[in-house]
Design a protein around this motif. Structure first.
Motif, PDB file in Angstrom:
ATOM      1  N   ASN A 116       0.821  -1.212   0.000  1.00 41.00           N
ATOM      2  CA  ASN A 116       0.000   0.000   0.000  1.00 41.00           C
ATOM      3  C   ASN A 116       0.856   1.264   0.000  1.00 41.00           C
ATOM      4  O   ASN A 116       0.447   2.298  -0.539  1.00 41.00           O
ATOM      5  N   THR A 117       2.034   1.189   0.608  1.00 38.11           N
ATOM      6  CA  THR A 117       2.945   2.339   0.566  1.00 38.11           C
ATOM      7  C   THR A 117       3.372   2.623  -0.875  1.00 38.11           C
ATOM      8  O   THR A 117       3.393   3.783  -1.314  1.00 38.11           O
ATOM      9  N   GLN A 118       3.691   1.568  -1.607  1.00 35.84           N
ATOM     10  CA  GLN A 118       4.068   1.749  -3.019  1.00 35.84           C
ATOM     11  C   GLN A 118       2.882   2.263  -3.839  1.00 35.84           C
ATOM     12  O   GLN A 118       3.048   3.099  -4.736  1.00 35.84           O
ATOM     13  N   GLN A 119       1.696   1.775  -3.524  1.00 34.75           N
ATOM     14  CA  GLN A 119       0.498   2.237  -4.230  1.00 34.75           C
ATOM     15  C   GLN A 119       0.229   3.714  -3.948  1.00 34.75           C
ATOM     16  O   GLN A 119      -0.193   4.465  -4.838  1.00 34.75           O
ATOM     17  N   TYR A 120       0.509   4.121  -2.729  1.00 32.03           N
ATOM     18  CA  TYR A 120       0.337   5.536  -2.379  1.00 32.03           C
ATOM     19  C   TYR A 120       1.269   6.398  -3.219  1.00 32.03           C
ATOM     20  O   TYR A 120       0.891   7.491  -3.686  1.00 32.03           O
ATOM     21  N   ALA A 121       2.501   5.928  -3.391  1.00 33.93           N
ATOM     22  CA  ALA A 121       3.450   6.676  -4.224  1.00 33.93           C
ATOM     23  C   ALA A 121       2.941   6.776  -5.660  1.00 33.93           C
ATOM     24  O   ALA A 121       3.054   7.834  -6.306  1.00 33.93           O
ATOM     25  N   LEU A 122       2.355   5.687  -6.171  1.00 34.38           N
ATOM     26  CA  LEU A 122       1.790   5.713  -7.523  1.00 34.38           C
ATOM     27  C   LEU A 122       0.643   6.711  -7.607  1.00 34.38           C
ATOM     28  O   LEU A 122       0.483   7.415  -8.613  1.00 34.38           O
ATOM     29  N   PHE A 123      -0.168   6.773  -6.554  1.00 31.53           N
ATOM     30  CA  PHE A 123      -1.286   7.727  -6.544  1.00 31.53           C
ATOM     31  C   PHE A 123      -0.772   9.166  -6.603  1.00 31.53           C
ATOM     32  O   PHE A 123      -1.297  10.001  -7.350  1.00 31.53           O
ATOM     33  N   ILE A 124       0.252   9.450  -5.821  1.00 28.62           N
ATOM     34  CA  ILE A 124       0.828  10.804  -5.830  1.00 28.62           C
ATOM     35  C   ILE A 124       1.371  11.135  -7.219  1.00 28.62           C
ATOM     36  O   ILE A 124       1.154  12.231  -7.752  1.00 28.62           O
ATOM     37  N   GLY A 125       2.098  10.176  -7.822  1.00 25.40           N
ATOM     38  CA  GLY A 125       2.627  10.412  -9.161  1.00 25.40           C
ATOM     39  C   GLY A 125       1.532  10.616 -10.188  1.00 25.40           C
ATOM     40  O   GLY A 125       1.626  11.491 -11.059  1.00 25.40           O
ATOM     41  N   ALA A 126       0.455   9.806 -10.105  1.00 25.61           N
ATOM     42  CA  ALA A 126      -0.648   9.934 -11.055  1.00 25.61           C
ATOM     43  C   ALA A 126      -1.349  11.277 -10.914  1.00 25.61           C
ATOM     44  O   ALA A 126      -1.712  11.912 -11.913  1.00 25.61           O
ATOM     45  N   LYS A 127      -1.529  11.739  -9.667  1.00 24.17           N
ATOM     46  CA  LYS A 127      -2.175  13.031  -9.458  1.00 24.17           C
ATOM     47  C   LYS A 127      -1.326  14.168 -10.027  1.00 24.17           C
ATOM     48  O   LYS A 127      -1.859  15.100 -10.654  1.00 24.17           O
ATOM     49  N   CYS A 128      -0.022  14.091  -9.831  1.00 21.56           N
ATOM     50  CA  CYS A 128       0.868  15.124 -10.368  1.00 21.56           C
ATOM     51  C   CYS A 128       0.841  15.123 -11.900  1.00 21.56           C
ATOM     52  O   CYS A 128       0.825  16.194 -12.525  1.00 21.56           O
ATOM     53  N   THR A 129       0.811  13.932 -12.492  1.00 26.04           N
ATOM     54  CA  THR A 129       0.787  13.834 -13.954  1.00 26.04           C
ATOM     55  C   THR A 129      -0.538  14.324 -14.518  1.00 26.04           C
ATOM     56  O   THR A 129      -0.573  15.101 -15.479  1.00 26.04           O
ATOM     57  N   ASP A 130      -1.637  13.886 -13.912  1.00 28.34           N
ATOM     58  CA  ASP A 130      -2.963  14.242 -14.420  1.00 28.34           C
ATOM     59  C   ASP A 130      -3.218  15.739 -14.346  1.00 28.34           C
ATOM     60  O   ASP A 130      -3.872  16.300 -15.233  1.00 28.34           O
ATOM     61  N   GLU A 131      -2.729  16.385 -13.296  1.00 23.70           N
ATOM     62  CA  GLU A 131      -3.024  17.804 -13.102  1.00 23.70           C
ATOM     63  C   GLU A 131      -1.831  18.701 -13.427  1.00 23.70           C
ATOM     64  O   GLU A 131      -1.851  19.893 -13.132  1.00 23.70           O
ATOM     65  N   ASP A 132      -0.798  18.099 -14.049  1.00 27.73           N
ATOM     66  CA  ASP A 132       0.384  18.856 -14.485  1.00 27.73           C
ATOM     67  C   ASP A 132       0.991  19.631 -13.312  1.00 27.73           C
ATOM     68  O   ASP A 132       1.270  20.830 -13.393  1.00 27.73           O
ATOM     69  N   LEU A 133       1.220  18.919 -12.199  1.00 30.40           N
ATOM     70  CA  LEU A 133       1.848  19.510 -11.018  1.00 30.40           C
ATOM     71  C   LEU A 133       3.321  19.114 -10.963  1.00 30.40           C
ATOM     72  O   LEU A 133       3.749  18.166 -11.623  1.00 30.40           O
ATOM     73  N   LEU A 134       4.076  19.843 -10.148  1.00 28.69           N
ATOM     74  CA  LEU A 134       5.453  19.439  -9.894  1.00 28.69           C
ATOM     75  C   LEU A 134       5.465  18.078  -9.209  1.00 28.69           C
ATOM     76  O   LEU A 134       4.658  17.824  -8.313  1.00 28.69           O
ATOM     77  N   HIS A 135       6.384  17.217  -9.614  1.00 23.42           N
ATOM     78  CA  HIS A 135       6.431  15.879  -9.038  1.00 23.42           C
ATOM     79  C   HIS A 135       7.142  15.883  -7.688  1.00 23.42           C
ATOM     80  O   HIS A 135       7.945  16.776  -7.379  1.00 23.42           O
ATOM     81  N   PHE A 136       6.832  14.858  -6.873  1.00 25.93           N
ATOM     82  CA  PHE A 136       7.354  14.742  -5.508  1.00 25.93           C
ATOM     83  C   PHE A 136       8.633  13.904  -5.523  1.00 25.93           C
ATOM     84  O   PHE A 136       8.736  12.901  -6.250  1.00 25.93           O
ATOM     85  N   ASP A 137       9.610  14.302  -4.668  1.00 23.89           N
ATOM     86  CA  ASP A 137      10.754  13.415  -4.461  1.00 23.89           C
ATOM     87  C   ASP A 137      10.384  12.393  -3.398  1.00 23.89           C
ATOM     88  O   ASP A 137       9.301  12.441  -2.799  1.00 23.89           O
ATOM     89  N   ARG A 138      11.275  11.440  -3.153  1.00 22.85           N
ATOM     90  CA  ARG A 138      10.912  10.330  -2.273  1.00 22.85           C
ATOM     91  C   ARG A 138      10.667  10.792  -0.835  1.00 22.85           C
ATOM     92  O   ARG A 138       9.820  10.232  -0.138  1.00 22.85           O
ATOM     93  N   GLN A 139      11.416  11.832  -0.382  1.00 25.39           N
ATOM     94  CA  GLN A 139      11.192  12.341   0.970  1.00 25.39           C
ATOM     95  C   GLN A 139       9.804  12.970   1.096  1.00 25.39           C
ATOM     96  O   GLN A 139       9.119  12.814   2.121  1.00 25.39           O
ATOM     97  N   ALA A 140       9.379  13.678   0.054  1.00 26.40           N
ATOM     98  CA  ALA A 140       8.046  14.292   0.075  1.00 26.40           C
ATOM     99  C   ALA A 140       6.958  13.226   0.063  1.00 26.40           C
ATOM    100  O   ALA A 140       5.924  13.367   0.732  1.00 26.40           O
ATOM    101  N   VAL A 141       7.183  12.158  -0.699  1.00 24.67           N
ATOM    102  CA  VAL A 141       6.220  11.057  -0.710  1.00 24.67           C
ATOM    103  C   VAL A 141       6.106  10.445   0.676  1.00 24.67           C
ATOM    104  O   VAL A 141       5.006  10.183   1.182  1.00 24.67           O
TER     105      VAL A 141
END
Length: 803
Positions: free
Chosen positions: A460-485
């Motif tokens: 689920n931790t890895q899935q959460y990271a995928l969710f954050i990445g997908a949200k950034c991609t879908d809404e054209d946001l700056l991507h998160f580094d691993r510490q931010a995730v």
């Protein structure tokens, strides 16, 4: 008993997500997110509900808003529907028998649009060709021929009649009232005077001949009428032949094209039959028009509109089964409507004005509805159940029942329904409907329950990271580094109030992602770091904590009395949580107890003042059970006590103060002071076991803020239930204070452990004889209660003597 083991280490105060477990630098490197995170139970239920074909197995998706209910079902249905067949098109056509019951035609997807275009062209050509038939030379020749033939017959009949009349001394004379037989004498009509001069025998003979001729005249007139009727029939038959000859080629090509569509051929047959029956209406109208000022007159000429096709549902653009989400499920938006046009003050309609609803568009596929929106729209919910029950969609004007007069309108034939309906709502709505609506459990047999939390696992931790990445991609946001995730996932655990769980409220997480990306972009960074996530969290708190700061100011300036130093008997700091919409915070409250001689009753001042809720009242009553079980086995409980939250002017609810109330009672009875620098939260049962409570992080942080403002002494802290250890996700300030030894947190399992921390005196345990050790809290309480019982007994004896 030592209490050192009850003090928590700083490592136990939170859960840290290790950023090194992620194998990426930023979420830009991650693949797209597939599926829904942490909702296996709900997804299994949805898969079952979508797979079973029975009409009663519709799906109710329940869960808190923001848990991904709508987005998940839309994603699932959009993926699933692509592999399913495209449903048929639906058309409405005029009902030639009734006129108020338009009938439907069902066609393969794409054929409906073709049929509409073909029929539109057909009607255009009929409009052009049919009037020309009546203006053609051939039509005039045929019509004149029939007319001439019958005129000759008329002429022959009357000539024969005139010949008979002349032979018998009469002549035919035309008058206003018709043909009249007049007697003739010497070549001229016989006058009345001349008739009177005739002898009786001549009159009788003349009357006899006149009567016979009148009968012949009547027979001739009847024959003429028959000839006229025959002429009309022959003319009508001729017109039908001419019109049929003109229109048959127009239909012939379409009949070949739609030879495999029996219902379409039937419609064409009805159209031709109706045209031949409306020849008088279809003649060109060349009469004058009178146009009124400011009013447009309707166009003159024959109307062929009834032969059109209303393309009701067009599915030619679909690539699979339809997925329809109706955001505003009013009755007409769901079940369709019959529109009207106002002309010269009159409302008129026809089958071309029948409009589809969401159920028609979703027929053969899936319909998604918000349960609350369905329930607040009049008639929608009951009509939806009727559609499921009858397996058809019926278009009705539900406003008819509010009118004094019934109006004539169209009642289209219902369309057969085959659709999977998905309702989305909160658990409260689901259980209310299940309890109070017997039909609900028949038609929505599949419950898909979205949980507000998921397990803290590596997957689920890895899935959460995928969710954050997908949200950034879908809404054209700056991507998160691993510490931010990692920091975002820690905040998710904080929202769930459980170190072993993550929050499934992705609405909150998505907002945090957007806000953190905003601050990173504002600083000109190319990625989001953990400091930006912290900044977003702090900024959100700052936007919402005005009231918390006001309360802190009141405590700081002494308006609200909260002691964080010293000792006091029968007084303790309890902790409560204020929930203000989207923000909650903890606040210490002074709780005081006074004990005196009585009959074992606890006076809850909050309850007496109507400020106490039922759960808080229950917590106070449990205290009586605790004292009865522990101290009243060998003597009556001659105790009365008053319990009060000082400076509390609003309602009090919950049992999280029951531990604090019990500690204050023990302190008052034992006459042992409580350290005011220690605050308490937790509920208690009748056996003295401390039970978990909610809002533990907010309570600890709220009390720490008060201690920090009033001055940290190194002896302050909070006692919490040990069962709340997994709930600890404290902020950095509290953790650093604990590391430095400026603030402490103790976790207890029993009341005895808590009272030892608060008083510094051992609680004591009964020996084999049931006695309490000397100089312990329980021994002092027991002795005080014994004295109260003896004193009450003495007062009772005194009353008997006086009596």
């Amino acid at each position: 008993m030592s209490i050192e083991h009850l003090r928590l280490d700083p490592q136990a105060l939170t859960w840290h997500c290790d950023p090194n477990q992620f194998e990426f630098e930023t979420t830009r490197e991650l693949p797209p997110l597939e599926g829904t995170i942490g909702q296996d139970r709900a997804l299994t239920a949805i898969d079952f509900g979508l797979g079973i074909k029975d009409s009663g197995f519709n799906i109710f998706i329940l869960g808190e808003p923001g848990t991904g209910r709508s987005s998940s079902i839309k994603k699932i249905l959009n993926s699933r529907s692509k592999g399913q067949p495209v449903p048929d098109d639906w058309c409405y056509v005029h009902d030639f028998e009734d006129g108020t019951r338009p009938d439907y035609i069902r066609l393969p997807a794409g054929k409906g649009q073709e049929l509409k275009k073909d029929v539109d062209r057909l009607v255009e050509r009929l409009t052009e060709e049919i009037p020309k038939v009546f203006e053609s030379k051939e039509y005039e020749e045929q019509k004149n021929k029939i007319s001439s033939e019958h005129q000759e017959k008329h002429k022959a009949l009357f000539q024969e009649l005139e010949h008979q009349a002349e032979e018998k001394g009469f002549m035919l004379q035309r008058t206003v009232s018709g043909l009249v037989l007049v007697p003739v004498k010497e070549g001229h009509p016989l006058s009345q005077e001349e008739y009177e001069e005739l002898s009786d025998q001549e009159k009788a003979e003349l009357d006899e001949r006149g009567t016979a001729l009148q009968n012949n005249l009547n027979d001739t007139l009847r024959e003429v009428r028959k000839l006229e009727e025959q002429a009309r029939r022959e003319t009508a038959e001729m017109e039908k032949e001419v019109v049929n000859y003109g229109m048959e080629p127009l239909f012939e090509e379409l009949e070949k094209k739609y030879a495999d569509q029996e219902r379409v051929l039937e419609h064409f047959k009805n159209c031709k039959k109706d045209i031949l029956g409306r020849i008088e209406e279809l003649r060109p109208n060349k009469g004058p028009q009178i146009a009124l000022p400011g009013m447009k007159m309707p166009e003159q000429g024959p109307s062929f509109e009834r032969y059109l096709v209303n393309l009701f549902v067009d599915n030619h653009q679909l690539e699979g089964a339809p997925v329809v989400y109706e955001a505003n499920p009013t009755y007409f938006n769901l079940f369709g409507r019959v529109e009207h046009v106002i002309q010269m003050g009159n409302a008129s309609t026809n089958f071309t004005m029948i409009k589809p609803g969401a159920l028609h568009r979703a027929n053969g596929g899936y319909l998604i509805l918000d349960c609350r929106e369905v329930l607040i729209n009049l008639f929608s919910y009951e009509a939806l159940k009727r559609c499921i029950r009858n397996k058809e969609v019926k278009i009705e004007d539900m406003t008819e029942q509010f009118r004094f007069l019934a109006t004539v309108t169209l009642k289209p034939r219902p369309v057969p329904l085959s659709c999977k309906i998905i309702l989305i709502g909160t658990p409260l709505l689901y259980y209310l409907l299940f309890q109070y609506d017997p039909d609900f459990r028949k038609f929505f047999k599949v419950k898909a329950d979205f949980d507000r939390m998921m397990r803290n696992t590596w997957e689920n931790t890895q899935q959460y990271a995928l969710f954050i990445g997908a949200k950034c991609t879908d809404e054209d946001l700056l991507h998160f580094d691993r510490q931010a995730v990692a920091r975002t996932i820690e905040h998710s655990a904080r929202l769930s109030e459980d170190q072993g769980k993550f929050s499934s409220c992705f609405l909150e997480i998505a907002n945090l992602i957007r806000e953190a990306a905003h601050y990173a972009e504002k600083e000109g960074c190319d990625r989001v770091g953990s400091k930006h996530v912290d900044l977003a969290i702090e900024a959100r708190v700052y936007r919402c904590n005005k009231i918390e700061e006001k309360i802190q100011e009141l405590i700081e300036d002494g308006t609200l009395l909260v002691d964080t130093e010293g000792e006091m008997t029968g007084q303790i700091n309890g902790l409560s949580v204020y929930q203000l919409g989207d923000y909650s915070f903890g606040k210490p409250s002074r709780l005081t107890v006074r004990t005196y001689l009585g009959k074992g009753s606890m006076v809850n001042i909050e309850r007496e003042a109507k400020l106490s809720g039922p759960i808080h009242d229950k917590g106070v009553m449990i205290l009586t059970g605790f004292f009865g079980e522990r101290f009243a086995q060998d003597k009556p409980l001659a105790l009365s006590a008053s319990i009060c939250f000082e400076q509390s002017y609003t309602g009090v609810e919950g049992d999280s103060a029951s531990c604090a109330e019990l500690y204050a009672l023990l302190s008052s009875l034992a006459d042992v002071p409580i350290k005011q620098g220690i605050a308490v939260t937790g509920s208690v049962n009748q056996h003295g076991k401390v039970q978990p409570i909610g809002g533990v992080n907010e309570k600890i942080e709220g009390y720490y803020a008060v201690c920090k403002v009033k001055g940290l002494t190194g002896e302050q802290g909070v006692i919490i239930p040990r069962s709340n250890l997994k709930s600890l996700m404290l902020d950095r300030d509290v953790r650093e204070a604990v590391e430095k030894g400026d603030f402490y947190i103790w976790a207890v399992e029993t009341v005895d452990e808590g009272i030892e921390i608060l008083t510094g005196m051992p609680a004591g345990e009964r020996d084999s004889d049931g006695k309490w050790p000397e100089s312990t809290i329980n021994q002092k309480v027991d002795q005080r209660l014994l004295k109260m019982a003896e004193t009450l007994h003495k007062f009772g004896k005194g009353d008997e003597k006086n009596g």
